[in-house]
Design a protein around this motif. Sequence first.
Motif, mmCIF file in Angstrom:
data_model
loop_
_atom_site.group_PDB
_atom_site.id
_atom_site.type_symbol
_atom_site.label_atom_id
_atom_site.label_comp_id
_atom_site.label_asym_id
_atom_site.label_seq_id
_atom_site.Cartn_x
_atom_site.Cartn_y
_atom_site.Cartn_z
ATOM 1 N N SER A 3 22.735 -51.530 22.680
ATOM 2 C CA SER A 3 23.102 -49.486 22.843
ATOM 3 C C SER A 3 22.564 -48.821 21.937
ATOM 4 O O SER A 3 22.505 -47.527 22.102
ATOM 5 C CB SER A 3 24.154 -50.029 22.714
ATOM 6 O OG SER A 3 24.892 -50.570 23.551
ATOM 7 N N ILE A 4 21.722 -49.317 20.739
ATOM 8 C CA ILE A 4 21.024 -47.973 20.161
ATOM 9 C C ILE A 4 20.076 -48.228 20.572
ATOM 10 O O ILE A 4 18.893 -46.724 20.403
ATOM 11 C CB ILE A 4 20.514 -49.413 18.897
ATOM 12 C CG1 ILE A 4 22.426 -49.894 18.180
ATOM 13 C CG2 ILE A 4 20.078 -48.808 18.002
ATOM 14 C CD1 ILE A 4 21.894 -50.524 16.461
ATOM 15 N N HIS A 6 18.913 -47.700 23.756
ATOM 16 C CA HIS A 6 19.458 -46.633 25.030
ATOM 17 C C HIS A 6 19.323 -45.258 24.237
ATOM 18 O O HIS A 6 19.293 -44.088 24.655
ATOM 19 C CB HIS A 6 20.616 -47.137 25.655
ATOM 20 C CG HIS A 6 19.776 -48.139 26.085
ATOM 21 N ND1 HIS A 6 19.138 -48.349 27.414
ATOM 22 C CD2 HIS A 6 20.426 -49.444 26.738
ATOM 23 C CE1 HIS A 6 19.132 -48.750 27.489
ATOM 24 N NE2 HIS A 6 19.588 -49.489 27.673
ATOM 25 N N THR A 7 20.256 -45.391 22.852
ATOM 26 C CA THR A 7 21.169 -43.840 22.437
ATOM 27 C C THR A 7 19.704 -43.809 21.496
ATOM 28 O O THR A 7 19.387 -42.326 21.610
ATOM 29 C CB THR A 7 21.923 -44.315 20.674
ATOM 30 O OG1 THR A 7 23.131 -44.940 20.933
ATOM 31 C CG2 THR A 7 22.110 -43.132 20.116
ATOM 32 N N GLY A 10 17.984 -41.740 23.838
ATOM 33 C CA GLY A 10 18.336 -40.183 24.324
ATOM 34 C C GLY A 10 18.042 -39.577 23.717
ATOM 35 O O GLY A 10 17.546 -37.851 23.937
ATOM 36 N N LEU A 11 17.668 -39.508 22.540
ATOM 37 C CA LEU A 11 17.863 -38.676 20.762
ATOM 38 C C LEU A 11 16.356 -38.925 21.177
ATOM 39 O O LEU A 11 15.854 -37.219 21.057
ATOM 40 C CB LEU A 11 18.124 -39.565 19.790
ATOM 41 C CG LEU A 11 19.022 -39.973 19.295
ATOM 42 C CD1 LEU A 11 19.763 -40.218 18.320
ATOM 43 C CD2 LEU A 11 20.287 -38.247 19.533
ATOM 44 N N VAL A 35 21.691 -37.925 25.614
ATOM 45 C CA VAL A 35 22.041 -39.061 25.211
ATOM 46 C C VAL A 35 23.558 -39.706 25.550
ATOM 47 O O VAL A 35 23.401 -40.769 25.974
ATOM 48 C CB VAL A 35 22.406 -38.497 23.395
ATOM 49 C CG1 VAL A 35 23.506 -40.000 22.989
ATOM 50 C CG2 VAL A 35 21.589 -37.987 22.420
ATOM 51 N N SER A 38 21.778 -41.331 28.698
ATOM 52 C CA SER A 38 21.337 -42.313 28.522
ATOM 53 C C SER A 38 22.117 -43.954 27.837
ATOM 54 O O SER A 38 21.329 -44.975 28.025
ATOM 55 C CB SER A 38 19.987 -42.416 27.133
ATOM 56 O OG SER A 38 19.297 -41.527 27.673
ATOM 57 N N LEU A 39 23.559 -43.666 28.605
ATOM 58 C CA LEU A 39 24.041 -44.694 27.713
ATOM 59 C C LEU A 39 25.205 -44.341 29.135
ATOM 60 O O LEU A 39 25.726 -45.979 28.644
ATOM 61 C CB LEU A 39 25.108 -44.154 26.346
ATOM 62 C CG LEU A 39 24.398 -44.551 25.336
ATOM 63 C CD1 LEU A 39 24.821 -43.528 24.251
ATOM 64 C CD2 LEU A 39 23.945 -45.470 25.123
ATOM 65 N N HIS A 103 17.074 -44.958 31.818
ATOM 66 C CA HIS A 103 17.723 -46.785 30.824
ATOM 67 C C HIS A 103 18.016 -48.333 32.321
ATOM 68 O O HIS A 103 17.809 -48.999 31.477
ATOM 69 C CB HIS A 103 19.445 -46.248 31.043
ATOM 70 C CG HIS A 103 20.229 -47.443 30.653
ATOM 71 N ND1 HIS A 103 21.339 -47.138 29.739
ATOM 72 C CD2 HIS A 103 20.752 -48.278 31.246
ATOM 73 C CE1 HIS A 103 22.129 -47.881 29.548
ATOM 74 N NE2 HIS A 103 21.774 -48.953 30.373
#
Length: 287
Positions: A3-4, A6-7, A10-11, A35, A38-39, A103
């Motif tokens: 998850s980190i 993927h975050t 997004g950023l 973001v 992306s999640l 993702h």
Amino acid sequence: MDSITHTLFGLTLYGAVDKRNLDKNHKRAYLVTTVGASLIPDIDVISRLWDTSGQYQMWHRGIAHSIFLTPLWAALFFLICAVIFKIKDKKLFLLGWLAVFIHDTSDLFNAWGTGYLEPFLNNRITFGTIPIIDFVFWVIMGIAFILSKKNKQKSPYYFKMAWAFMSLHLIIQSAQGLLIYNQYDEKYDQVALSAHFVPWTYSVIVKQDDTVTIFQDNLFQEEKEQYVLFSNKDADLDYLFSQRPEAKTLYEWSPFVVLVDDGKRLGLYDPRFYRDGQSFLFEYIER
């Protein structure tokens, strides 16, 4: 990916957008879209709440990660931004679509794989050439962030270059994995890859008859045998599946498994996740 990562994807996607002429509401809409999209495929983790039949392993990274669902996720964030921020910008839809595509596609490259082609193909597709946490990605994105803070005028440029370097890393890492895979594929019945955290290094898991062997290998050293595992072909899978539905799910989910029936435990595990005498994915019952 985790998850980190993927975050951060997004950023980094948000950072690649030129926001100099955007008002505050547009910026917020772009941030939420990049973001959030992306999640969003990982929303399937909530299936744990109602899983009573041991299907979670198939539901997670299943239909929610299908390439065919990506435009629907993008449309969801387009509607969210229209309602909350009063922004109706088609670029938000395209950006959201790209974020979800990144993702789902990036998850193909680690050992967990995805239901990328569900509902038309229920098999997990996995290449195993990128670790689930790839610190090379983190370093590249971190450098882009630092450079963007030092020179805000060129901020989108640095993040666009980050995407170029991450793509290059993915290509190089996966090409090496493919070459290694092909070396083993000619010798064994079944082969699977699982990338290490150290770049260009892989666990190669091979199965021949009832023997599973795990090697550590890369293109710049001789293969190193790490583990030799024996699968009990006489294990009573019907009884195991009736008592432990999660075991049947794991059996269907994994490329191949090791069967255990030692008089104390009846079960099976995925050898791709075997470390220090035990696999992370092991379903069994006590005898």
